[in-house]
Design an enzyme around this catalytic site. Structure first.
Site, PDB file in Angstrom:
ATOM      1  N   SER A  22       0.984  -1.439   0.058  1.00 17.82           N
ATOM      2  CA  SER A  22       0.321  -0.200   0.070  1.00 17.82           C
ATOM      3  C   SER A  22       0.785   1.446  -0.059  1.00 17.82           C
ATOM      4  O   SER A  22       0.257   2.748   0.127  1.00 17.82           O
ATOM      5  CB  SER A  22      -0.690  -0.391   1.545  1.00 17.82           C
ATOM      6  OG  SER A  22      -0.700  -0.178   2.197  1.00 17.82           O
ATOM      7  N   ASN A 109      -1.871  -1.970  13.111  1.00 14.89           N
ATOM      8  CA  ASN A 109      -3.725  -1.400  13.647  1.00 14.89           C
ATOM      9  C   ASN A 109      -3.752  -0.189  14.462  1.00 14.89           C
ATOM     10  O   ASN A 109      -4.728   1.284  13.637  1.00 14.89           O
ATOM     11  CB  ASN A 109      -4.462  -2.599  14.704  1.00 14.89           C
ATOM     12  CG  ASN A 109      -4.458  -4.303  13.583  1.00 14.89           C
ATOM     13  OD1 ASN A 109      -3.929  -4.151  12.451  1.00 14.89           O
ATOM     14  ND2 ASN A 109      -4.793  -5.279  14.452  1.00 14.89           N
ATOM     15  N   THR A 154     -38.660  27.407 -10.309  1.00 15.54           N
ATOM     16  CA  THR A 154     -38.977  25.863 -10.056  1.00 15.54           C
ATOM     17  C   THR A 154     -39.229  25.454 -11.145  1.00 15.54           C
ATOM     18  O   THR A 154     -39.916  25.037 -12.351  1.00 15.54           O
ATOM     19  CB  THR A 154     -40.057  26.262  -9.200  1.00 15.54           C
ATOM     20  OG1 THR A 154     -41.642  26.242  -9.551  1.00 15.54           O
ATOM     21  CG2 THR A 154     -40.173  27.043  -8.235  1.00 15.54           C
ATOM     22  N   LYS A 282     -16.595  28.191 -30.291  1.00 14.86           N
ATOM     23  CA  LYS A 282     -16.810  27.432 -29.069  1.00 14.86           C
ATOM     24  C   LYS A 282     -16.058  28.115 -27.637  1.00 14.86           C
ATOM     25  O   LYS A 282     -15.097  28.609 -27.154  1.00 14.86           O
ATOM     26  CB  LYS A 282     -16.308  26.132 -28.622  1.00 14.86           C
ATOM     27  CG  LYS A 282     -18.010  25.283 -29.475  1.00 14.86           C
ATOM     28  CD  LYS A 282     -19.172  25.803 -29.517  1.00 14.86           C
ATOM     29  CE  LYS A 282     -19.660  25.213 -27.894  1.00 14.86           C
ATOM     30  NZ  LYS A 282     -19.325  23.765 -27.702  1.00 14.86           N
ATOM     31  N   ASN A 284     -16.469  26.854 -23.733  1.00 10.99           N
ATOM     32  CA  ASN A 284     -17.300  25.827 -22.698  1.00 10.99           C
ATOM     33  C   ASN A 284     -16.325  25.818 -21.704  1.00 10.99           C
ATOM     34  O   ASN A 284     -15.794  26.436 -21.306  1.00 10.99           O
ATOM     35  CB  ASN A 284     -16.209  24.302 -23.663  1.00 10.99           C
ATOM     36  CG  ASN A 284     -16.801  24.272 -24.937  1.00 10.99           C
ATOM     37  OD1 ASN A 284     -18.034  25.027 -25.199  1.00 10.99           O
ATOM     38  ND2 ASN A 284     -15.822  23.824 -24.902  1.00 10.99           N
ATOM     39  N   GLU A 289     -18.393  22.138 -15.375  1.00 12.65           N
ATOM     40  CA  GLU A 289     -18.800  20.782 -15.855  1.00 12.65           C
ATOM     41  C   GLU A 289     -17.998  19.335 -14.826  1.00 12.65           C
ATOM     42  O   GLU A 289     -18.443  18.597 -15.059  1.00 12.65           O
ATOM     43  CB  GLU A 289     -18.677  20.619 -17.433  1.00 12.65           C
ATOM     44  CG  GLU A 289     -19.500  21.841 -17.819  1.00 12.65           C
ATOM     45  CD  GLU A 289     -18.835  21.437 -20.053  1.00 12.65           C
ATOM     46  OE1 GLU A 289     -19.986  21.413 -20.685  1.00 12.65           O
ATOM     47  OE2 GLU A 289     -17.955  21.066 -20.231  1.00 12.65           O
ATOM     48  N   TYR A 316      -9.314  -6.192  13.229  1.00 13.16           N
ATOM     49  CA  TYR A 316      -9.322  -5.234  12.340  1.00 13.16           C
ATOM     50  C   TYR A 316      -9.167  -6.487  11.251  1.00 13.16           C
ATOM     51  O   TYR A 316      -9.247  -7.734  11.807  1.00 13.16           O
ATOM     52  CB  TYR A 316      -7.292  -4.861  12.878  1.00 13.16           C
ATOM     53  CG  TYR A 316      -6.948  -4.708  11.225  1.00 13.16           C
ATOM     54  CD1 TYR A 316      -7.678  -3.325  10.989  1.00 13.16           C
ATOM     55  CD2 TYR A 316      -5.920  -6.042  10.063  1.00 13.16           C
ATOM     56  CE1 TYR A 316      -6.553  -2.970   9.699  1.00 13.16           C
ATOM     57  CE2 TYR A 316      -5.633  -5.416   9.099  1.00 13.16           C
ATOM     58  CZ  TYR A 316      -5.925  -4.039   9.287  1.00 13.16           C
ATOM     59  OH  TYR A 316      -4.929  -2.971   7.963  1.00 13.16           O
ATOM     60  N   GLN A 321      -7.943  -1.766   4.666  1.00 15.02           N
ATOM     61  CA  GLN A 321      -6.481  -1.367   3.746  1.00 15.02           C
ATOM     62  C   GLN A 321      -6.478  -0.586   3.019  1.00 15.02           C
ATOM     63  O   GLN A 321      -6.243   0.753   2.447  1.00 15.02           O
ATOM     64  CB  GLN A 321      -5.180  -2.302   3.621  1.00 15.02           C
ATOM     65  CG  GLN A 321      -4.109  -1.570   2.746  1.00 15.02           C
ATOM     66  CD  GLN A 321      -3.159  -2.481   2.008  1.00 15.02           C
ATOM     67  OE1 GLN A 321      -2.675  -3.268   2.983  1.00 15.02           O
ATOM     68  NE2 GLN A 321      -3.366  -3.014   1.142  1.00 15.02           N
ATOM     69  N   LYS A 324      -7.903   4.117   2.574  1.00 19.08           N
ATOM     70  CA  LYS A 324      -6.970   5.178   2.357  1.00 19.08           C
ATOM     71  C   LYS A 324      -7.099   5.936   0.444  1.00 19.08           C
ATOM     72  O   LYS A 324      -7.257   7.117   0.798  1.00 19.08           O
ATOM     73  CB  LYS A 324      -5.748   4.818   2.731  1.00 19.08           C
ATOM     74  CG  LYS A 324      -5.230   4.407   3.642  1.00 19.08           C
ATOM     75  CD  LYS A 324      -3.838   4.474   4.737  1.00 19.08           C
ATOM     76  CE  LYS A 324      -3.493   2.664   4.195  1.00 19.08           C
ATOM     77  NZ  LYS A 324      -4.552   2.162   5.594  1.00 19.08           N
TER      78      LYS A 324
END
Length: 465
Positions: A22, A109, A154, A282, A284, A289, A316, A321, A324
């Site tokens: 990891s 742990n 609305t 264009k 954009n 977005e 555990y 692992q 994260k």
């Protein structure tokens, strides 16, 4: 050699080691890992569990390793499995056998659970600061447009006239609740798991409370099994990130709509827009977005971690692992999206000109007429039907309400005042609002003053102090 390899006769197969490593993910926890280790060592010395001289050597060694990692001199070798292993093995290389005392009364742990909580404290501060930056940008825009009247919507249909500042202030309120949620999450984050060891505690005379205090925690997680086996505070943090991104996505969608030719309500600064590789004309709104798109990414982080945890027995399990990647991605995405949004909004040019004239043609002040009739003593449902018939007549005739003659108006109800209908404009509509928190200019100014005072006073307040 891995930290757990005392009883094994064979090394881990290379494919298995690569699969389980990891380090590429958790290497970013090196500061938190060293901070937690230093607090742990000081406690071990104070409790006379390890010699003071060894403790001093370990502390010096840890700081030297911190500098090595920060400068890039210490290689992050995936074969070392995780950041805890890299730091501890490097410590032994630097100071010899004394470094092997570091892990006394501690497990990976409780070590990783501590690192994550230290990381979360920092990230909650950073995300809240990013929200404040966006709120301040929204407030500055609202102050500029306290007198700009635009259509309120609305169902994405024109509904009633509103002050543009009122619309923008709605987002300040949404993001303020997000800050409140982060601060509430912080209370549960700020408990130390260190000293739970693998899950059952330790027979050595450690002082968990002292370590917690030295690291700025409010206390410890009392149950040692719970301390290492849950990730609910991570899930809660990502959940709040997801809610914040939902709010940000709604704002981004409105900006996208406002910047269209059809709406013509906003102009995006060139620094936050892109062009087309084919169509030279264009412009954009890509940053807005991307905020919409990255919202789904944070939702995915939340579902991923919920799924990892959903069927794990105590205590555990190595599945954890996988917490994260989701945690780091959600934190990074939310924080960076908010910071970009703060800049984009600050440089956005909002256009309210000519909107009032257009609103005179869209019957959006019909509700004002209903309420006018109600004030004449007519029941609301009856007044609603009267004005509905009036609007239907205007639509059929292609007429605006204020163009009707007195004779036409009286046809629908004796309670309708032709002079009132002729005078009714979007500006009058917003001025007529009386309820607290409404779009009336007076109420909007009150809200603006309150937000300005609040952000000046509270904007810099830290979550952990």
């Amino acid at each position: 050699m891995p930290l757990w390899n005392s009883r094994f006769r064979k090394p881990l197969a290379e494919r298995a080691l690569r699969f389980s490593s990891s380090i590429e993910t958790d290497k970013r926890l090196y500061n938190e890992d060293i901070d937690g280790s230093k607090a742990h060592v000081r406690m071990l010395v104070k409790q006379r569990i390890i010699p003071a001289a060894d403790g001093r050597a370990i502390l010096r060694g840890l700081e030297a390793i911190r500098r090595e990692i920060a400068s890039g001199k210490l290689k992050m070798d995936w074969r070392k499995e995780d950041i805890h292993t890299i730091i501890e093995e490097r410590l032994v290389e630097r100071i010899g056998e004394r470094g092997k005392r570091l892990h006394t009364a501690r497990s990976r742990n409780d070590q990783v659970a501590l690192d994550e909580r230290l990381y979360l404290r920092k990230e909650i501060e950073a995300v809240c600061a990013a929200i404040r930056s966006l709120q301040k940008s929204l407030l500055r825009q609202a102050e500029k447009h306290a007198g700009t009247i635009v259509p309120g919507y609305t169902h994405l249909q024109r509904a009633q006239p509103i002050v543009l500042a009122h619309h923008l202030l709605a987002y300040l309120s949404m993001f303020e609740r997000d800050v409140e949620r982060f601060r509430d999450c912080a209370r549960r984050v700020n408990r130390s798991p260190l000293g739970a060891a693998a899950f059952a505690g330790t027979s050595l005379p450690i002082d968990r409370q002292a370590v917690a205090r030295s690291l700025g925690f409010d206390g410890i997680i009392e149950n040692s099994i719970d301390a290492v086996s849950d990730r609910d505070v991570l899930i809660e943090f990502i959940s709040v990130c997801a809610i914040t991104m939902m709010h940000l996505s709604r704002l981004a969608e409105e900006i996208v709509l406002w910047c269209t030719t059809e709406f013509g309500a906003a102009h995006m600064d060139d620094a936050y827009a892109t062009g087309s590789s084919l169509m030279p004309q264009k412009k954009n709104p890509d940053m807005a977005e991307l905020m919409r798109g990255k919202t789904g990414r944070v939702y995915g982080d939340l579902v991923a971690l919920l799924t990892v945890m959903k069927a794990l027995p105590l205590a555990y399990n190595r599945d954890m692992q996988e917490d994260k990647p989701a945690l780091f991605d959600a934190a990074d995405t939310a924080r960076e999206s908010l910071l970009v949004a703060a800049e984009l909004v600050a440089h956005l040019r909002l256009n309210g000109r000519g909107v009032e004239a257009k609103q005179a043609e869209d019957y959006s002040h019909a509700t004002d007429i209903v309420e006018y009739v109600v004030q004449k003593g007519v029941p609301f449902r009856t007044a609603h039907r009267i004005v509905g018939m009036l609007v239907a007549y205007c639509i059929a005739k292609g007429r605006s309400i204020n163009s009707l003659s007195a004779r036409e108006v009286r046809r629908f109800s004796r309670h309708l005042d032709p002079a009132f209908l002729a005078s009714l404009t979007p500006a009058l509509s917003v001025r007529r609002k009386q309820s607290a928190g409404s779009t009336s200019p007076r109420e909007v100014q009150r809200q603006l003053r309150r937000w300005k005072r609040y952000l000046q006073k509270k904007g810099g307040r830290q979550v952990f102090s």
